[in-house]
Design an enzyme around this catalytic site. Structure first.
Site, PDB file in Angstrom:
ATOM      1  CG  HIS A  17       9.224   0.313   0.599  1.00  0.00           C
ATOM      2  ND1 HIS A  17      10.295   0.689  -0.175  1.00  0.00           N
ATOM      3  CD2 HIS A  17       8.787   1.449   1.208  1.00  0.00           C
ATOM      4  CE1 HIS A  17      10.504   1.998  -0.037  1.00  0.00           C
ATOM      5  NE2 HIS A  17       9.603   2.472   0.797  1.00  0.00           N
ATOM      6  CE  LYS A  20      10.519  -6.474  -2.331  1.00  0.00           C
ATOM      7  NZ  LYS A  20      10.545  -5.173  -1.662  1.00  0.00           N
ATOM      8  CG  ASP A  47      10.072   5.421   2.052  1.00  0.00           C
ATOM      9  OD1 ASP A  47       9.005   5.008   1.547  1.00  0.00           O
ATOM     10  OD2 ASP A  47      11.192   5.039   1.664  1.00  0.00           O
ATOM     11  CE1 TYR A  81      12.943  -4.734  -5.517  1.00  0.00           C
ATOM     12  CE2 TYR A  81      14.864  -3.305  -5.484  1.00  0.00           C
ATOM     13  CZ  TYR A  81      13.496  -3.478  -5.576  1.00  0.00           C
ATOM     14  OH  TYR A  81      12.683  -2.388  -5.753  1.00  0.00           O
TER      15      TYR A  81
END
Length: 182
Positions: free
Chosen positions: A62, A72, A170, A132
């Site tokens: 992603h 991130k 996904d 994250y």
């Protein structure tokens, strides 16, 4: 704290100094001043996310497009994952290349993933907690991704495809080739 750049420019593996004794352990998971001194990058995180997953869950690959692109800082609180990022920065010398690392609750390593990268992970132990930090807020209209088993990337996810648990969303992501990478 030790910070090493991966084979992808701007993508860093962070290994904390862990202090252990009979009571348990302590480590500093992030220090903006130290990070800036060692990488030359100033970063401000605005959103923290956490997921719990079973072994075999694959999330990714992603990313957020445009003005909503996210840097991130990812880590595992409990369990173990294979973490993967893909450089999608046009003009980058590592465009279309990926980096992978096992992150677990034993070494406490983290991966710093800059804007312009796709990111995903596969869970290698049941009840894994993954955390994250992001430097930009999530924006649904800007979400995008790349198919996990893209032939150009040829990522070794460490589990066979029949062991993987992947969302329908996904499974419908496009290939890297649709971005012009061959």
């Amino acid at each position: 704290m030790k910070i090493e750049e991966s084979n992808l420019k701007g993508c860093f593996v962070i290994t904390p100094d862990v202090f252990e004794d009979e009571r348990g352990y302590f480590f500093e998971s992030f220090n903006a001043k130290t990070f800036q001194e060692l990488t030359g990058q100033a970063i401000t995180f605005v959103q923290d996310n956490q997921s719990k997953s079973s072994k075999g869950v694959l999330r990714g690959l992603h990313y957020q497009r445009g003005a909503h692109a996210q840097t991130k800082l990812v880590r595992v609180i409990k369990g173990k994952v294979l973490d993967v990022c893909v450089d999608l920065r046009e003009g980058s010398e590592t465009y279309g290349k990926h980096f992978s690392i096992i992150l677990d609750a034993i070494k406490h390593q983290q991966l710093f993933i800059p804007k312009g990268f796709a990111h995903g992970f596969v869970v290698l132990e049941d009840d894994t907690l993954f955390s994250y930090k992001c430097d930009a807020f999530y924006n649904k209209a800007s979400e995008a991704g790349i198919l996990f088993n893209d032939k150009t990337l040829n990522i070794d996810w460490m589990l066979s495809e029949d062991e993987l648990i992947i969302s329908e969303k996904d499974l419908k992501l496009p290939s890297l080739e649709s971005y012009g990478v061959k």
